[in-house]
Every structure is written in structure tokens, then in C-alpha cells.
Design a protein around this motif. Sequence first.
Motif, short mmCIF file in Angstrom:
data_model
loop_
_atom_site.label_atom_id
_atom_site.label_comp_id
_atom_site.label_asym_id
_atom_site.label_seq_id
_atom_site.Cartn_x
_atom_site.Cartn_y
_atom_site.Cartn_z
N PHE A 186 -30.47 7.66 -8.40
CA PHE A 186 -29.20 7.25 -8.92
C PHE A 186 -28.70 5.72 -8.57
O PHE A 186 -28.33 5.04 -9.41
N PHE A 187 -28.51 5.38 -7.38
CA PHE A 187 -27.93 4.09 -6.98
C PHE A 187 -28.85 2.78 -7.38
O PHE A 187 -28.23 1.78 -7.84
N GLU A 188 -30.24 3.22 -7.56
CA GLU A 188 -31.03 2.16 -7.87
C GLU A 188 -30.75 1.96 -9.56
O GLU A 188 -30.72 0.91 -10.02
N ARG A 189 -30.79 3.14 -10.17
CA ARG A 189 -30.51 2.86 -11.74
C ARG A 189 -28.92 2.37 -11.88
O ARG A 189 -29.01 1.63 -12.87
N LEU A 190 -28.18 2.70 -11.04
CA LEU A 190 -26.74 2.28 -11.32
C LEU A 190 -26.96 0.65 -11.20
O LEU A 190 -26.19 -0.22 -11.76
N ILE A 201 -20.30 -2.93 -10.23
CA ILE A 201 -20.06 -1.46 -9.49
C ILE A 201 -19.35 -1.45 -8.51
O ILE A 201 -19.47 -2.03 -7.41
N ILE A 202 -18.29 -0.25 -8.45
CA ILE A 202 -17.48 -0.03 -7.29
C ILE A 202 -18.06 1.38 -6.77
O ILE A 202 -17.41 2.26 -7.38
N ALA A 223 -29.39 0.63 -1.94
CA ALA A 223 -30.40 -0.01 -3.01
C ALA A 223 -30.37 -1.35 -3.31
O ALA A 223 -29.48 -2.18 -3.28
N PRO A 224 -31.74 -1.61 -3.32
CA PRO A 224 -32.13 -3.11 -3.43
C PRO A 224 -31.58 -3.57 -4.62
O PRO A 224 -31.13 -3.32 -5.71
N GLY A 225 -30.90 -4.91 -4.46
CA GLY A 225 -30.24 -5.52 -5.33
C GLY A 225 -28.82 -5.21 -5.63
O GLY A 225 -27.91 -5.78 -6.45
#
Length: 385
Positions: A186-190, A201-202, A223-225
Motif C-alpha cells: 500500500f505505501f508503494e502504491r500511495l 502524502i502525509i 517505500a522507495p521514492g
Amino acid sequence: MRFSRRMDGLPPYLFAEIERKVSEKRRQGVDVISLGIGDPDMPTPAHIVEEMQRQVADPANHQYPNNRGLDEFREGVATFYRNRFGVELDPETEVFPLLGAKEGIAHICMSFLDEGDVCLGADPGYPVYAGGPVLAGGTAVSMPLKPELGFQPNLAAIDVDILKRSKMLFVNYPNNPTGAVIEDDFFERLTDFGRKHDIAIIHDNAYSEITFNGYTAPSFLQAPGSKEVGIEFYSLSKTYNMTGWRIGAAVGNAEIIEALWRLKTNMDSGMFQALQRTAVTAMTGPQQCVKDMCDLYQRRRDLVVGTLREIGIDVASPKGTIYIWVPVPDGYTSVSFADMVLDKCAVVVPPGSGYGPGGEGFVRISLTAPDERIIEALERIKDNL
Ligand SMILES: *Cc1c(COP(=O)(O)O)cnc(C)c1O
């Protein structure tokens, strides 16, 4: 008095009526048990209190602090993030002290939103995700969290026009109030979502250290990036039983941190240096106290979940946070169940709808009461169902 229009726009305070009823009952001598507030009942660990006592006595800490925070505080947060999450932060540009995460959530809205701009917020969610944007003159739009999607927002379902107006987004895992955690990408998709739509994104990281059964919560910044699109608010409140001390940090994207700093130089004069130095001791010193708190909450979680299942309530056992998100029995709404429990059992459980419309159908039980009070509260509920 002639108050501003933004005061009218503030979300109604659903708990005011509950508080009124509780005081009324207590005045009548009723023994009301509150499972309402998310505030640890155990004291701040002794080694942290003792460090604060030393720091308070040092005159070097008695003057105005710098808004930017002490070098040693920013370095302490960076050390914690490296050790705990494997995340590298530049203490110069990527760490900033907050007077608690709540303050950061409210103020950051002012650095992003003008009239007509949208802030997306998890629903159910921490109430400031809706109040902060309104105070900043923007618009809060909720992203429903549904059990069937693991209480993650469905990013693909957000209306295109809303997306165009959105400049920022709030999420929080391990999640208050649902107890949900992130175990997928999810954090990668976010991160991709934030980059694609130019939305900051906070991530509100109040509970990463309060987890159970060997589950370890990630930081959004793993998460990368992610550092290109957002920041995370870390809070010492729940991890070290320091809710009353008011200390946290914003970490991540340097441009966002800089904007928050510029904004806050106009609002407060920084954080008490004794507290900043004590926070370093908390974050980089012995962590056994955190393990002990997790064991305590895990035991209480099992007690609550076990009893609720015995009485036929199909409740999930959360892997983190200090809350149980309880579906209300058939025939009740969030509010009518919370009212029944307060009127008949003298137990306070906040209705899920107090955390946004997406919380309808649930109440939240907090694990921050002594075991015997929790047991007594569950007995009363059992007797009245
Ligand atoms: C408790 C809590 C906060 C508040 O943290 P402070 O650092 O005490 O201001 C923020 N977000 C969530 C989701 C919380 O549950």
C-alpha cells in the motif's frame, strides 16, 4: 461576538453530548467506566522522567528555543529512524520538531490549502484530518475505509474532479480507530499515487511501535521514492506514554519540512529544550519499556476480543494500536449502541461515526484502562445484551 466563517465550518464535536451525560451520571454518584480516550493509563517510564528532571534543572534550557529544533534532537530522530526502520534522514533538512503530531496535522494544512483546495482524509480517521483543512480555509474530502479492503482507501475510486483539486492526503497505519495495519504494498502504491497526481502524502505514524504477536509496522518512508512525495509525523505520545508532554517530529520531504518551518516561525517559539533533550534519551535509550507496554496491551486486547466473541460479537483482533474496533449488534447504529452502553452499563465507548461517516456501524474500545476496569465494563455489557 462576530466570529469567522471558518468557525462555523468546523465539524460538530460529537463527544460533547457524551461528556455532558458522563458528568451528569458522575454527579449522581454513578461509577462510570470510560473506555473512550486514547490516552495511555501507565506513567512515562522512570528513566525518561529522571532525564527530564536533570534537564529542567539546567539553566542552558531555560531560554527561548530555536524553532528549527536542537541539532541533537534532529540527530536523535534520524538515529531512531535509521535503527528502527532503516530509513536515512538528513537531520539538517528532513527532520523538524512538533508540539505533538496533532499540531503538525492542523498546521500543515495551512501551508498547502487555499480556498477550493481539497485535502483527502481517511474516514473513519483522526478528527483533525477534517478539522485542519477547514481551519486552513480548504475543503476536507473523506476516503472511506472499508473492512473488505483491509481498511485501506480505494485510491482508484476517488472522483476525477476531486483528484484535480486535491493537494494533500492524510492516512495513518497502524490505524486509529480500526486497528488495521499495512502488510502489503500500500505505501508503494500511495507513493505512485502521490507522484502521479501531485498530491502530498502525509502519513500520521502515531502507533508504529504499539504492535502485537511479532508484527513490526513499517514507516511510510521505507517505500522507495516516498520522500519525494511526502512526510511522516512521528509521535512519542503513545510509544513512551508521553501524551501530556507534547512532542513529536515531522520527517521526510525537505521542501514540505521547510514550508512547515516557515509557517511555524509565525505561530510558536519552538519546543522546550529540556524536552527535546529528554526525547533523545527516550528514542535512543533502552526500549524495554516499549516491549512491556505492547505486552500489556496485547493481554488486554485478548481479554476484550475473547469476551466480545463469547457474547456473539464478531470482532477482529488487531495487530497494533490501543483500540478494538467493534461492530455493533444488529438493530443498533453506532450512536444508539454507544447510548445504550452508557445509559444501561455506565460504560463510555465512542460511536464509530464520531470518527467520520465511514465509522458508522462500529464503536471503539480503548485498551488504556486498568485490567479490572476493563473486565468490569465487559461484564456490565454482557449482562445488558
Ligand atoms: C494520538 C494520536 C495523535 C496525536 O499525537 P500527539 O503527538 O499526542 O499530538 C495523532 N494521530 C493519531 C492517529 C493518534 O491516535
